[in-house]
Write an enzyme that holds these catalytic residues in place. Sequence first.
Site, mmCIF file in Angstrom:
data_model
loop_
_atom_site.group_PDB
_atom_site.id
_atom_site.type_symbol
_atom_site.label_atom_id
_atom_site.label_comp_id
_atom_site.label_asym_id
_atom_site.label_seq_id
_atom_site.Cartn_x
_atom_site.Cartn_y
_atom_site.Cartn_z
ATOM 1 N N LYS A 196 -4.123 -7.169 -4.454
ATOM 2 C CA LYS A 196 -5.315 -6.677 -4.960
ATOM 3 C C LYS A 196 -5.996 -5.491 -3.879
ATOM 4 O O LYS A 196 -6.632 -4.526 -4.346
ATOM 5 C CB LYS A 196 -6.131 -7.640 -5.573
ATOM 6 C CG LYS A 196 -5.679 -8.451 -6.573
ATOM 7 C CD LYS A 196 -6.425 -9.480 -7.119
ATOM 8 C CE LYS A 196 -5.644 -10.360 -8.338
ATOM 9 N NZ LYS A 196 -4.582 -11.061 -7.554
ATOM 10 N N ARG A 241 0.160 -15.365 5.988
ATOM 11 C CA ARG A 241 -0.082 -14.469 4.765
ATOM 12 C C ARG A 241 -0.718 -13.157 5.302
ATOM 13 O O ARG A 241 -0.421 -12.101 4.576
ATOM 14 C CB ARG A 241 -0.735 -15.070 3.802
ATOM 15 C CG ARG A 241 -0.019 -16.322 2.989
ATOM 16 C CD ARG A 241 -0.743 -17.156 1.951
ATOM 17 N NE ARG A 241 -1.194 -16.526 1.059
ATOM 18 C CZ ARG A 241 -0.583 -16.474 -0.290
ATOM 19 N NH1 ARG A 241 0.614 -16.936 -0.453
ATOM 20 N NH2 ARG A 241 -1.107 -15.973 -1.246
ATOM 21 N N GLY A 299 -13.195 -18.320 4.508
ATOM 22 C CA GLY A 299 -13.928 -17.493 3.652
ATOM 23 C C GLY A 299 -15.228 -18.211 3.435
ATOM 24 O O GLY A 299 -16.435 -17.456 3.208
ATOM 25 N N ASP A 316 -10.649 -13.752 -5.070
ATOM 26 C CA ASP A 316 -9.417 -14.168 -5.839
ATOM 27 C C ASP A 316 -8.670 -15.424 -5.088
ATOM 28 O O ASP A 316 -7.949 -15.282 -4.422
ATOM 29 C CB ASP A 316 -8.363 -13.049 -5.553
ATOM 30 C CG ASP A 316 -6.934 -13.302 -6.265
ATOM 31 O OD1 ASP A 316 -7.301 -13.671 -7.644
ATOM 32 O OD2 ASP A 316 -6.086 -12.718 -5.558
ATOM 33 N N CYS A 339 -5.196 -17.367 -11.016
ATOM 34 C CA CYS A 339 -3.973 -17.425 -11.716
ATOM 35 C C CYS A 339 -3.643 -18.614 -12.767
ATOM 36 O O CYS A 339 -2.450 -18.894 -12.556
ATOM 37 C CB CYS A 339 -2.741 -16.498 -11.262
ATOM 38 S SG CYS A 339 -2.471 -17.140 -9.574
#
Length: 382
Positions: A188, A210, A237, A254, A309
């Site tokens: 994204k 990641r 975050g 996300d 998702c």
Amino acid sequence: RYKEKWAATAPRIPCTRLALHHFDMSYSLQLKDLWPSVRAGLLCEQKYGALLNNFSADDYVSQELELMNATDFVSEGFKKAQQGAAAEEVRREESRSQEGPGKVRTVMQTEAVTQAEMSPPLRASISSNIKCYTYSRGDITRFRPARQDSLGLLDYYLMDAASLLPVLALNVQRGDLVLDLCAAPGGKTLALLQTGFCGHLAANDISISRTKRLYSILNSYIPKDIRETVSVTSYDGRDWEQLEGDTFHKVLVDVPCTTDRHSVMEEENNIFHKRRTKERQMLPMLQLQLLMAGILATKPGGEVVYSTCSLSSLQNECVIERAVDIAETQFNISVHVEDLSHFRMLFQDTFSFFTDCRLGELVLPHLTANFGPMYFCKLRRV
Ligand code: SAM
């Protein structure tokens, strides 16, 4: 005498089976008659889209994909919106001409309807330079692997095309300060950069390993001068507000989730592993904390898109409801849930949407359009 042997421990049930059992229990209640079809989609090969790299020097890629009968689903949606707006304009002109004398526009003029005449949500959802090619419903052709251009940049990025919907919903405008709070591995983030509109992009992910994959995507697709406008960090975050509150025009949250398709297909790194039970049960809390951090990082008037998702309403709508409530009661911040139902109209040829979401939109896997699951919901900080 024959002595029967017993295994010291019960044979381990595969995580994928545990996941499927869990989903059978919860999603048959949530999706009712739709679940068997969604289940079949989850268990079959997923479909990909080719996100075109606008920074690549190769300009033949669109042509090549079109020759293979792939179409850019974003511009197809755009055309549909234009036709819808033109038809609406014809209807309005006709009713005006019946009411009294006046100039009726010709169909030709009306077809040339500009973006400015479309209703704001339609206009907002499509003002983007993002191009993503997909094969039509029922066509399961695979894309060739990405290729390097003369400058060494890859020509497209293969991803679940439904993953672009949260980015399109964010509707980045020229010069916007954008935060991608859980950015890795970076699909994204790459799409956000394809808009060419980010004034500055902060891409964050708690996982160092990641984040390395995010760097590798940036290096493979983005020229150096644009890469320098992106800051990559590895903070938790949830603490973002302490770093930069009220700062960004657009924030993408996300979140980590049960990644339903992965959970029923792959044993490796499966969240349904017994030793990850606590982590899985705590997901909605983590998601809520990340969404709250995203809301607090947004400027008043700015917008947040939350996405997962997963099909789970506990990880989707329930998190939104709790966040709106906490923002109001604990932070005195009003947050408005935006209507994204026009996405269903624009992109129904490409994706199967769930029509009963209370808040936000959900793409359901389907054997003829095997994208998703992808839930996305847009919030505006008032
Ligand atoms: N947006 C990414 C993309 O499109 O490629 C996918 C993000 S993935 C669904 C969720 C990410 O959240 C994971 O990479 C995970 O490392 C990250 N994450 C988990 N907990 C986090 C936290 N507390 N703060 C920031 N990132 C977190």
